[in-house]
Design a protein around this motif. Structure first.
Motif, PDB file in Angstrom:
ATOM      1  N   ASP A  78       0.809  -1.225   0.000  1.00  0.00           N
ATOM      2  CA  ASP A  78       0.000   0.000   0.000  1.00  0.00           C
ATOM      3  C   ASP A  78       0.841   1.274   0.000  1.00  0.00           C
ATOM      4  N   ASP A  79       2.082   1.175   0.462  1.00  0.00           N
ATOM      5  CA  ASP A  79       2.934   2.365   0.543  1.00  0.00           C
ATOM      6  C   ASP A  79       4.391   1.921   0.510  1.00  0.00           C
ATOM      7  N   TYR A  80       5.278   2.865   0.192  1.00  0.00           N
ATOM      8  CA  TYR A  80       6.713   2.576   0.101  1.00  0.00           C
ATOM      9  C   TYR A  80       7.465   3.772   0.663  1.00  0.00           C
ATOM     10  N   LEU A  81       8.216   3.560   1.739  1.00  0.00           N
ATOM     11  CA  LEU A  81       8.971   4.640   2.375  1.00  0.00           C
ATOM     12  C   LEU A  81      10.455   4.300   2.353  1.00  0.00           C
ATOM     13  N   PRO A  82      11.247   5.027   1.544  1.00  0.00           N
ATOM     14  CA  PRO A  82      12.685   4.724   1.445  1.00  0.00           C
ATOM     15  C   PRO A  82      13.412   5.045   2.751  1.00  0.00           C
ATOM     16  N   LYS A  83      14.415   4.229   3.060  1.00  0.00           N
ATOM     17  CA  LYS A  83      15.310   4.511   4.190  1.00  0.00           C
ATOM     18  C   LYS A  83      16.445   5.406   3.698  1.00  0.00           C
ATOM     19  N   PRO A  84      17.003   6.219   4.599  1.00  0.00           N
ATOM     20  CA  PRO A  84      16.535   6.484   5.973  1.00  0.00           C
ATOM     21  C   PRO A  84      15.335   7.437   5.956  1.00  0.00           C
ATOM     22  N   TYR A  85      14.530   7.355   6.990  1.00  0.00           N
ATOM     23  CA  TYR A  85      13.372   8.234   7.067  1.00  0.00           C
ATOM     24  C   TYR A  85      13.200   8.714   8.502  1.00  0.00           C
ATOM     25  N   ASP A  86      12.446   9.790   8.652  1.00  0.00           N
ATOM     26  CA  ASP A  86      12.116  10.316   9.971  1.00  0.00           C
ATOM     27  C   ASP A  86      10.988   9.469  10.547  1.00  0.00           C
ATOM     28  N   PRO A  87      11.131   8.953  11.773  1.00  0.00           N
ATOM     29  CA  PRO A  87      10.054   8.151  12.374  1.00  0.00           C
ATOM     30  C   PRO A  87       8.709   8.867  12.389  1.00  0.00           C
ATOM     31  N   LYS A  88       8.741  10.198  12.441  1.00  0.00           N
ATOM     32  CA  LYS A  88       7.491  10.958  12.419  1.00  0.00           C
ATOM     33  C   LYS A  88       6.731  10.713  11.116  1.00  0.00           C
ATOM     34  N   GLU A  89       7.480  10.596  10.022  1.00  0.00           N
ATOM     35  CA  GLU A  89       6.830  10.348   8.732  1.00  0.00           C
ATOM     36  C   GLU A  89       6.237   8.940   8.700  1.00  0.00           C
ATOM     37  N   MET A  90       6.955   7.973   9.262  1.00  0.00           N
ATOM     38  CA  MET A  90       6.423   6.605   9.303  1.00  0.00           C
ATOM     39  C   MET A  90       5.140   6.570  10.132  1.00  0.00           C
ATOM     40  N   ILE A  99       1.511   5.422   8.818  1.00  0.00           N
ATOM     41  CA  ILE A  99       0.786   4.335   9.481  1.00  0.00           C
ATOM     42  C   ILE A  99      -0.641   4.768   9.787  1.00  0.00           C
ATOM     43  N   MET A 100      -0.804   5.922  10.401  1.00  0.00           N
ATOM     44  CA  MET A 100      -2.125   6.396  10.790  1.00  0.00           C
ATOM     45  C   MET A 100      -2.995   6.678   9.570  1.00  0.00           C
ATOM     46  N   SER A 101      -2.402   7.271   8.535  1.00  0.00           N
ATOM     47  CA  SER A 101      -3.147   7.569   7.315  1.00  0.00           C
ATOM     48  C   SER A 101      -3.630   6.288   6.649  1.00  0.00           C
ATOM     49  N   LEU A 102      -2.755   5.306   6.581  1.00  0.00           N
ATOM     50  CA  LEU A 102      -3.104   4.032   5.945  1.00  0.00           C
ATOM     51  C   LEU A 102      -4.176   3.289   6.735  1.00  0.00           C
ATOM     52  N   LEU A 103      -4.055   3.295   8.064  1.00  0.00           N
ATOM     53  CA  LEU A 103      -5.054   2.609   8.895  1.00  0.00           C
ATOM     54  C   LEU A 103      -6.429   3.274   8.766  1.00  0.00           C
ATOM     55  N   ARG A 104      -6.437   4.601   8.662  1.00  0.00           N
ATOM     56  CA  ARG A 104      -7.714   5.304   8.493  1.00  0.00           C
ATOM     57  C   ARG A 104      -8.359   4.937   7.155  1.00  0.00           C
ATOM     58  N   ARG A 105      -7.548   4.937   6.091  1.00  0.00           N
ATOM     59  CA  ARG A 105      -8.081   4.588   4.770  1.00  0.00           C
ATOM     60  C   ARG A 105      -8.562   3.144   4.748  1.00  0.00           C
ATOM     61  N   TYR A 106      -7.784   2.260   5.357  1.00  0.00           N
ATOM     62  CA  TYR A 106      -8.121   0.838   5.367  1.00  0.00           C
ATOM     63  C   TYR A 106      -9.407   0.596   6.153  1.00  0.00           C
ATOM     64  N   LYS A 107      -9.570   1.326   7.259  1.00  0.00           N
ATOM     65  CA  LYS A 107     -10.775   1.169   8.073  1.00  0.00           C
ATOM     66  C   LYS A 107     -12.005   1.605   7.290  1.00  0.00           C
TER      67      LYS A 107
END
Length: 212
Positions: A90-102, A106-114
């Motif tokens: 559903d999504d692809y986040l390249p490393k390294p990344y800011d944990p805030k973005e992850m 996560i929250m955006s994807l869970l909302r859409r999935y719900k």
């Protein structure tokens, strides 16, 4: 999470913990696949893994489970990103990344999935009226103790998702001096009161999930 870098996984675990997100990491993909994927709400998947390529893991998870997937990888090849998304990630986040973005993803994807899941299923038989502090099952109000109401309220607010024991126990002053054992007693009483209208599923080692 399936990630072979334990230090990287630990950093993300520590960041997400204050947000009541419990992250369980498996360094070996075969162990992760056999751990009961269905009990988790979301999978964060590395691609460079020992013994099995992450894209193969993604393919197997998509074929067997209905769970959102975020690929997290240091691979710079665009084709890997394209293939991962084509396989069903559903999504692809390249490393390294800011944990805030992850966290945000996560929250955006869970909302859409719900929302998608809600559109797939009929209107739930269990409903929460916050103003009246009442929970209805098939339009009939349940007679609940304050502790039972607090537990069921939390589960109803996140219906279809796993709520950890810690989140329940530390959510309110009502549970300040309660243990896992007393929580289990409350859950059993709720199951009897809900009857066949809704199911509280125990997610072993994690918490509970309300299904309606």
């Amino acid at each position: 999470m399936i990630e072979d870098d334990p230090e990287f996984a630990s950093l993300l675990q520590n960041f997400l913990a204050p947000y009541n997100i419990k992250l369980t990491n498996y360094e070996d993909p075969f162990l992760g696949l056999s751990a009961g994927i269905e009990k988790y709400d979301l999978l964060i998947l590395d691609l460079t893994l020992p013994n099995m390529d992450g894209l193969e893991v993604c393919k197997e998870v998509v074929q067997k489970y209905d769970i959102p997937i975020i690929i997290s990888s240091a691979r710079s090849d665009v084709s890997d990103r394209v293939v991962g998304l084509q396989l069903g990630a559903d999504d692809y986040l390249p490393k390294p990344y800011d944990p805030k973005e992850m966290y945000a993803r996560i929250m955006s994807l869970l909302r859409r999935y719900k929302k998608i899941q809600e559109n797939k299923t009929p209107t739930p038989t269990i409903q929460l009226d916050k103003e009246r502090e009442t929970i209805f099952v098939a339009n009939d109000p349940l007679e609940l103790t304050p502790a039972e109401f607090e537990v069921l309220k939390l589960l109803t607010e996140q219906i279809g998702f796993t709520v950890s024991k810690e989140q329940i126990l530390y959510n309110s002053d009502i549970f300040a001096n309660r243990s896992d054992a007393s929580l289990a007693v409350i859950i059993n009483r709720l199951r009897k009161k809900l009857g066949d209208q809704a199911q509280i599923k125990t997610i072993r080692g994690v918490g509970y999930k309300l299904l309606s």
